[in-house]
Design an enzyme around this catalytic site. Sequence first.
Site, short mmCIF file in Angstrom:
data_model
loop_
_atom_site.label_atom_id
_atom_site.label_comp_id
_atom_site.label_asym_id
_atom_site.label_seq_id
_atom_site.Cartn_x
_atom_site.Cartn_y
_atom_site.Cartn_z
N ASP A 7 -5.27 1.74 10.13
CA ASP A 7 -5.06 2.91 10.82
C ASP A 7 -6.47 3.31 12.23
O ASP A 7 -5.99 3.99 13.46
CB ASP A 7 -4.33 4.47 10.34
CG ASP A 7 -6.10 4.10 9.60
OD1 ASP A 7 -7.06 4.59 9.11
OD2 ASP A 7 -5.54 5.95 8.87
N SER A 8 -7.04 2.18 12.36
CA SER A 8 -8.29 2.22 13.64
C SER A 8 -7.44 1.79 14.79
O SER A 8 -7.59 1.97 16.18
CB SER A 8 -9.30 1.35 12.83
OG SER A 8 -8.73 0.09 12.63
N ASP A 24 -3.30 0.03 5.84
CA ASP A 24 -3.82 1.02 5.70
C ASP A 24 -1.82 2.37 5.00
O ASP A 24 -1.65 2.81 6.21
CB ASP A 24 -4.57 2.17 6.62
CG ASP A 24 -5.84 1.73 6.52
OD1 ASP A 24 -6.69 1.46 5.82
OD2 ASP A 24 -6.35 2.06 8.39
N LYS A 32 -4.15 0.37 1.58
CA LYS A 32 -5.45 1.30 1.36
C LYS A 32 -5.24 2.61 2.03
O LYS A 32 -4.66 3.23 2.61
CB LYS A 32 -6.16 0.60 2.60
CG LYS A 32 -8.06 1.36 2.09
CD LYS A 32 -8.83 0.40 3.10
CE LYS A 32 -8.36 0.27 4.51
NZ LYS A 32 -9.33 2.10 5.01
N GLU A 92 -7.41 6.11 1.05
CA GLU A 92 -8.62 6.54 1.22
C GLU A 92 -9.13 7.96 1.04
O GLU A 92 -8.36 8.59 0.19
CB GLU A 92 -8.88 7.48 2.53
CG GLU A 92 -9.50 6.41 4.03
CD GLU A 92 -9.64 6.98 5.52
OE1 GLU A 92 -9.68 8.02 5.36
OE2 GLU A 92 -9.17 6.59 6.44
N GLU A 122 -17.89 2.54 3.15
CA GLU A 122 -17.70 2.76 4.76
C GLU A 122 -18.99 3.83 5.00
O GLU A 122 -19.54 4.48 4.70
CB GLU A 122 -16.39 3.11 5.07
CG GLU A 122 -16.89 3.13 7.45
CD GLU A 122 -15.48 3.69 8.02
OE1 GLU A 122 -14.40 2.65 6.98
OE2 GLU A 122 -15.98 3.49 9.50
#
Length: 270
Positions: A49-50, A88, A117, A119, A186
């Site tokens: 999602d960057s 993501d 993925k 978080e 990260e």
Amino acid sequence: MTAERKPITLPRLLDMHAKGEKIAMLTCYDATFAHLQDEAGVDVMLIGDSLGNVLHGAESTVAVSLDSMLYHTRSVARGNRHAWIVADLPFDSYHVSKEEAWRNAAQLFKLGAHMVKLEGGGWVNETVRFLTERGIPVCGHLGFTPQTVVSLGGFKVQGRGDTGAALLKRHALELQEAGAQMLVLEMVPSAVAKEVTESLRIPVIGIGAGLGCSGQVLVLHDMLGISHGRSPRFVRNFMEGSASIQQAVRRYVDEVKAGTFPVDAIHGFQ
Ligand code: KIV
């Protein structure tokens, strides 16, 4: 005669982790780059999602919609033949209920993602179990979690000090027990990331987490040196000294696999 390259599977990734063979992962958002990365030998492509930052020009990943993730996942899947594809789950797509997370993850899965993925630690475990028990592989993401940059008070290294490290290790173990089959760490001190990697059965992919991880991931635009603004310390511009984008991506893969990127003293945190 060279052996034909086989598509990367989950057992292969687990085997690479067990044998200490480094895993090269890179973000990817479209079919052209998927084809290029595939040719360069990238093991895992992440539709991160960057894309909110590097494609949409947003300040953070928070505004990225599920529709954007679906659009780019379909494009990457069309250009790829061999890599394992991780997509993501964007902010607000897995936070309210595990059932909603399932419906959103299933849409990404149907378009070609092999794994989703998400978080966070602790509160996500129930969702991770729900998805993996129903056949959708999950990658966790701990340490600095970009979707919660506001709550974290900015781009800060996580897992520092005895308490920070202990919490990170507990969350990593819980994710594995809940069924996660990969973990991204990260901006975590190199020593802590190494300890987590050595304690888990699943591959741990680092970004700003040192050389001791099972593999590395970078944002494509960062490693090509074309991102807007200042680069994070853990990034290396692989276009420097490369004659083409293809060569830069190949050098990234080669250096991750050889263990010459990252260099903890340059790119790591303590
Ligand atoms: O969205 C993304 O690109 C990521 C990487 C920073 C790991 O999550």
